[in-house]
Motif scaffolding. Structure first.
Motif, PDB file in Angstrom:
ATOM      1  N   THR A  56       0.834  -1.205   0.000  1.00  0.00           N
ATOM      2  CA  THR A  56       0.000   0.000   0.000  1.00  0.00           C
ATOM      3  C   THR A  56       0.867   1.252   0.000  1.00  0.00           C
ATOM      4  O   THR A  56       0.619   2.206  -0.719  1.00  0.00           O
ATOM      5  CB  THR A  56      -0.920   0.012   1.237  1.00  0.00           C
ATOM      6  OG1 THR A  56      -1.757  -1.128   1.182  1.00  0.00           O
ATOM      7  CG2 THR A  56      -1.759   1.262   1.290  1.00  0.00           C
ATOM      8  N   ARG A  57       1.903   1.234   0.804  1.00  0.00           N
ATOM      9  CA  ARG A  57       2.801   2.390   0.924  1.00  0.00           C
ATOM     10  C   ARG A  57       3.598   2.636  -0.352  1.00  0.00           C
ATOM     11  O   ARG A  57       4.058   3.735  -0.592  1.00  0.00           O
ATOM     12  CB  ARG A  57       3.749   2.156   2.107  1.00  0.00           C
ATOM     13  CG  ARG A  57       4.611   3.308   2.428  1.00  0.00           C
ATOM     14  CD  ARG A  57       3.790   4.468   3.008  1.00  0.00           C
ATOM     15  NE  ARG A  57       4.697   5.559   3.273  1.00  0.00           N
ATOM     16  CZ  ARG A  57       4.691   6.703   2.628  1.00  0.00           C
ATOM     17  NH1 ARG A  57       3.799   6.945   1.704  1.00  0.00           N
ATOM     18  NH2 ARG A  57       5.563   7.640   2.919  1.00  0.00           N
ATOM     19  N   SER A  58       3.732   1.607  -1.166  1.00  0.00           N
ATOM     20  CA  SER A  58       4.538   1.747  -2.379  1.00  0.00           C
ATOM     21  C   SER A  58       3.894   2.670  -3.399  1.00  0.00           C
ATOM     22  O   SER A  58       4.571   3.194  -4.265  1.00  0.00           O
ATOM     23  CB  SER A  58       4.771   0.380  -3.025  1.00  0.00           C
ATOM     24  OG  SER A  58       3.598  -0.056  -3.684  1.00  0.00           O
ATOM     25  N   GLY A  59       2.591   2.829  -3.311  1.00  0.00           N
ATOM     26  CA  GLY A  59       1.912   3.678  -4.286  1.00  0.00           C
ATOM     27  C   GLY A  59       1.499   2.926  -5.530  1.00  0.00           C
ATOM     28  O   GLY A  59       0.910   3.496  -6.434  1.00  0.00           O
ATOM     29  N   ARG A  60       1.820   1.655  -5.600  1.00  0.00           N
ATOM     30  CA  ARG A  60       1.448   0.851  -6.762  1.00  0.00           C
ATOM     31  C   ARG A  60       0.301  -0.081  -6.393  1.00  0.00           C
ATOM     32  O   ARG A  60       0.301  -0.664  -5.328  1.00  0.00           O
ATOM     33  CB  ARG A  60       2.628  -0.001  -7.225  1.00  0.00           C
ATOM     34  CG  ARG A  60       3.668   0.804  -7.950  1.00  0.00           C
ATOM     35  CD  ARG A  60       4.772  -0.107  -8.377  1.00  0.00           C
ATOM     36  NE  ARG A  60       5.824   0.046  -7.374  1.00  0.00           N
ATOM     37  CZ  ARG A  60       6.912  -0.692  -7.317  1.00  0.00           C
ATOM     38  NH1 ARG A  60       7.083  -1.662  -8.160  1.00  0.00           N
ATOM     39  NH2 ARG A  60       7.813  -0.471  -6.406  1.00  0.00           N
TER      40      ARG A  60
ATOM     41  N   MET B  88      -6.176  -4.647  -8.978  1.00  0.00           N
ATOM     42  CA  MET B  88      -6.789  -3.967  -7.825  1.00  0.00           C
ATOM     43  C   MET B  88      -6.323  -2.521  -7.762  1.00  0.00           C
ATOM     44  O   MET B  88      -5.125  -2.265  -7.789  1.00  0.00           O
ATOM     45  CB  MET B  88      -6.377  -4.650  -6.521  1.00  0.00           C
ATOM     46  CG  MET B  88      -6.978  -6.001  -6.289  1.00  0.00           C
ATOM     47  SD  MET B  88      -6.463  -6.677  -4.693  1.00  0.00           S
ATOM     48  CE  MET B  88      -7.488  -5.740  -3.583  1.00  0.00           C
ATOM     49  N   PRO B  89      -7.264  -1.587  -7.651  1.00  0.00           N
ATOM     50  CA  PRO B  89      -6.833  -0.201  -7.448  1.00  0.00           C
ATOM     51  C   PRO B  89      -6.213  -0.047  -6.054  1.00  0.00           C
ATOM     52  O   PRO B  89      -6.445  -0.854  -5.159  1.00  0.00           O
ATOM     53  CB  PRO B  89      -8.128   0.601  -7.575  1.00  0.00           C
ATOM     54  CG  PRO B  89      -9.234  -0.370  -7.419  1.00  0.00           C
ATOM     55  CD  PRO B  89      -8.703  -1.721  -7.750  1.00  0.00           C
TER      56      PRO B  89
ATOM     57  N   VAL C  68      -6.397  -2.101  -2.127  1.00  0.00           N
ATOM     58  CA  VAL C  68      -5.296  -2.692  -1.370  1.00  0.00           C
ATOM     59  C   VAL C  68      -5.310  -2.136   0.054  1.00  0.00           C
ATOM     60  O   VAL C  68      -5.122  -2.874   1.029  1.00  0.00           O
ATOM     61  CB  VAL C  68      -3.932  -2.424  -2.055  1.00  0.00           C
ATOM     62  CG1 VAL C  68      -2.791  -2.993  -1.232  1.00  0.00           C
ATOM     63  CG2 VAL C  68      -3.916  -3.016  -3.458  1.00  0.00           C
ATOM     64  N   THR C  69      -5.582  -0.843   0.189  1.00  0.00           N
ATOM     65  CA  THR C  69      -5.666  -0.220   1.514  1.00  0.00           C
ATOM     66  C   THR C  69      -6.811  -0.825   2.322  1.00  0.00           C
ATOM     67  O   THR C  69      -6.644  -1.134   3.506  1.00  0.00           O
ATOM     68  CB  THR C  69      -5.859   1.303   1.372  1.00  0.00           C
ATOM     69  OG1 THR C  69      -4.773   1.824   0.606  1.00  0.00           O
ATOM     70  CG2 THR C  69      -5.915   1.991   2.707  1.00  0.00           C
ATOM     71  N   LEU C  70      -7.964  -1.001   1.709  1.00  0.00           N
ATOM     72  CA  LEU C  70      -9.099  -1.622   2.400  1.00  0.00           C
ATOM     73  C   LEU C  70      -8.797  -3.067   2.786  1.00  0.00           C
ATOM     74  O   LEU C  70      -9.137  -3.506   3.890  1.00  0.00           O
ATOM     75  CB  LEU C  70     -10.356  -1.560   1.527  1.00  0.00           C
ATOM     76  CG  LEU C  70     -11.008  -0.206   1.358  1.00  0.00           C
ATOM     77  CD1 LEU C  70     -12.138  -0.269   0.341  1.00  0.00           C
ATOM     78  CD2 LEU C  70     -11.526   0.303   2.686  1.00  0.00           C
TER      79      LEU C  70
END
Length: 190
Positions: free
Chosen positions: A30-34, A39-40, A44-46
């Protein structure tokens, strides 16, 4: 009944460790920004948040069943105060420390909007300490901690996280690459 509690306590501990491993991996991704393929980034954050909360549920199940189990003889002191347990106090204490760290990370994540991003990020970095401490607890205090299947599972978990960390600190990491491009652009213009 104690055999069921013992089995559920052991199994829920292993599942909690696996979920913490996936949660840590998803946090790195998630932190990578990719996004993950297909999956948008917000998904990934959810997924990271939901896997993390599920890990907390299995950890509560792990602790709760072992508190009720007469064989494990876990006490509230064992759960709340590190390194005071009667049986394997160091390894049990690591589990207590991991729980304390998980509580801090979970509470700040749930209160992120009220605490602010700085506090959230500072406390969230404790996840990088939480995970190896929980892993060490699993190996050192778990009934199956030194069995072949558990050592393979632990080794695979370590490899899984190390690959993500190496990818994150690599030149292919999106934010790092973007920062390098930004830094390089002014020198090209000059």
């Amino acid at each position: 009944m104690d055999e069921v509690l013992w089995a559920v306590g052991r199994a829920s501990g292993v599942v909690a460790l696996l979920l913490l491993t996936v949660s840590l991996w998803l946090g790195i991704v998630t932190r990578s920004g990719r996004p993950l393929p297909g999956m948008p980034r917000f998904s990934v954050t959810l997924l990271h948040r939901n896997v993390s909360l599920l890990a907390v549920v299995f950890l509560v199940l792990h602790i709760g069943t072992l508190l009720l189990d007469s064989y494990a003889k876990l006490t509230l002191t064992d759960v709340l105060v590190p390194f005071l347990g009667a049986h394997l106090p160091f390894w049990l204490g690591l589990g207590t420390v991991a729980v304390d760290l998980l509580i801090a990370v979970t509470v700040t994540a749930l209160l992120r909007r009220r605490l602010g991003v700085r506090v959230f990020k500072a406390v969230h970095w404790l996840s990088y300490a939480l995970w190896p401490i929980a892993l060490a607890h699993s190996i050192g205090d778990g009934t199956d901690g030194t069995s072949g299947w558990m050592l393979v599972l632990a080794g695979a978990s370590v490899l899984f996280v190390l690959v993500a960390v190496l990818w994150r600190v690599s030149a292919w990491f999106l934010e790092t690459a973007g920062a390098r491009r930004s830094d390089a652009e002014p020198s090209r213009r000059a």
